[in-house]
Write a protein that holds these residues in place. Sequence first.
Motif, PDB file in Angstrom:
ATOM      1  N   ALA A  67       5.276  84.006 -11.863  1.00  0.00           N
ATOM      2  CA  ALA A  67       6.121  84.161 -13.053  1.00  0.00           C
ATOM      3  C   ALA A  67       5.987  82.997 -14.023  1.00  0.00           C
ATOM      4  O   ALA A  67       6.214  83.159 -15.229  1.00  0.00           O
ATOM      5  CB  ALA A  67       7.582  84.329 -12.633  1.00  0.00           C
ATOM      6  N   SER A  68       5.628  81.822 -13.507  1.00  0.00           N
ATOM      7  CA  SER A  68       5.521  80.645 -14.378  1.00  0.00           C
ATOM      8  C   SER A  68       4.080  80.301 -14.714  1.00  0.00           C
ATOM      9  O   SER A  68       3.820  79.227 -15.269  1.00  0.00           O
ATOM     10  CB  SER A  68       6.178  79.439 -13.692  1.00  0.00           C
TER      11      SER A  68
ATOM     12  N   LEU B 287      11.058  84.826 -12.198  1.00  0.00           N
ATOM     13  CA  LEU B 287      11.082  83.406 -11.863  1.00  0.00           C
ATOM     14  C   LEU B 287      12.369  83.059 -11.130  1.00  0.00           C
ATOM     15  O   LEU B 287      12.352  82.328 -10.119  1.00  0.00           O
ATOM     16  CB  LEU B 287      10.949  82.560 -13.132  1.00  0.00           C
ATOM     17  N   ALA B 288      13.496  83.591 -11.610  1.00  0.00           N
ATOM     18  CA  ALA B 288      14.781  83.334 -10.958  1.00  0.00           C
ATOM     19  C   ALA B 288      14.789  83.886  -9.539  1.00  0.00           C
ATOM     20  O   ALA B 288      15.305  83.245  -8.606  1.00  0.00           O
ATOM     21  CB  ALA B 288      15.915  83.948 -11.779  1.00  0.00           C
TER      22      ALA B 288
ATOM     23  N   SER C 171      12.027  91.133 -16.613  1.00  0.00           N
ATOM     24  CA  SER C 171      11.441  90.108 -17.465  1.00  0.00           C
ATOM     25  C   SER C 171      10.813  89.011 -16.620  1.00  0.00           C
ATOM     26  O   SER C 171      11.132  88.836 -15.440  1.00  0.00           O
ATOM     27  CB  SER C 171      12.508  89.495 -18.376  1.00  0.00           C
ATOM     28  N   ARG C 172       9.952  88.277 -17.250  1.00  0.00           N
ATOM     29  CA  ARG C 172       9.283  87.154 -16.572  1.00  0.00           C
ATOM     30  C   ARG C 172      10.308  86.144 -16.074  1.00  0.00           C
ATOM     31  O   ARG C 172      10.191  85.608 -14.974  1.00  0.00           O
ATOM     32  CB  ARG C 172       8.306  86.517 -17.550  1.00  0.00           C
ATOM     33  N   ARG C 173      11.341  85.896 -16.874  1.00  0.00           N
ATOM     34  CA  ARG C 173      12.374  84.943 -16.484  1.00  0.00           C
ATOM     35  C   ARG C 173      13.143  85.429 -15.258  1.00  0.00           C
ATOM     36  O   ARG C 173      13.509  84.631 -14.386  1.00  0.00           O
ATOM     37  CB  ARG C 173      13.330  84.718 -17.654  1.00  0.00           C
ATOM     38  N   THR C 174      13.364  86.729 -15.173  1.00  0.00           N
ATOM     39  CA  THR C 174      14.072  87.283 -14.011  1.00  0.00           C
ATOM     40  C   THR C 174      13.243  87.125 -12.747  1.00  0.00           C
ATOM     41  O   THR C 174      13.768  86.762 -11.688  1.00  0.00           O
ATOM     42  CB  THR C 174      14.389  88.775 -14.241  1.00  0.00           C
TER      43      THR C 174
END
Length: 376
Positions: free
Chosen positions: A289-290, A248-249, A243-246
Amino acid sequence: MESTANPVHEEVGLISPRKTSTSPGSGLQRPSWLPSYIQELQGLRGLAVLGVVIYHCHPRLEGTWFYRASLWGWAGVNLFFVLSGFLITSILLESRGRPHYFRNFYARRALRIWPVYVLVLIVCYLNAPWFIGPPVLEAIRTAPWWAYILFVQNLFHLLLPPAIGPTWSLAIEEQYYFLWTPIVRVLARPWSLAVFLCAALVASPLFRMSHLAWITPTHTLTHLDGIAMGSLIAISLHTLPLSRRTWLALGLTGMALGFPAAFTVAGGTASLDTALTMGFGGTVLASIASTGAHNPLNAVLRRGPLAFYGRVSYGMYMTHIMAFIYFGWFDRKMDAHGIIGNLAVVAFRLAVSTLVATFLWYGFESRILKLKRRFS
């Protein structure tokens, strides 16, 4: 879906010059959330080129509060390498199943690199007494002009004239893509490409520690970290269904681990570039990612001064030392004024370098880059 990005945007944020995905069955698929043009990467390029320019001004900043920060400006080259690895590898991955793969890539690369590069060489050699040292004819006979033509000036123990000094990093990129382009075409499996890149990431610090006589300080084998990391990010984004959030992390984690290590345990060691590669790799991945996020940091990267400097970054990188040399008379006038005079020199250098790069972009580079559409 056709990309609406202008051809001149390639290598500053454009992922795919045509489609949003690779050919069926390749095991590679660009994430649906990833736009064809990542504006934030333009700002990162601007940050990188400003870091390099300020670094070359650091003797004039001694005694000021930002002198220590200026000493790290050279790391902008590492950021350039990561960005280049990501952007170019993404283009290669998404075009490798199309006709004229090699012709299109090398032609577009030549249009991007050669015009300004050749212009810089011509100006330096025609003004050899100023930029190189000896008279013109003697400079042509004795200076390693053949090394510049072949992009191998970084592989030999040559004393590059300051005005042409920045070309060492350009040589590394050209050598890398000369070999990487057929590798991407031939190795069909993403994991095989990843293994190749991981080997490069491991080998670079080992070569830096080897102190072999034939390895120069700017040798390609000692500076593969950044480009390999950028290439690995491109392959990972096209392969792993995270995922995009992953993502980014993961990017923030790379920043949190890499930069503190560079400023502490890795500083002054062969692992410094490795730590910076991790930090800049995390920075690029977090920006990807952001992308499009509505926050001040992303807004600064997308538009404003950093985005502008990212647009003109290639010309600025290639010509800023030439500008410093040409306007050296201003430096001499300010020598008697202490820190105030030094700050005036830095401001003047930045202003002149900006003007030269702006003229190059709007009057020269952008016009030539329009020819890229012939090789889409």
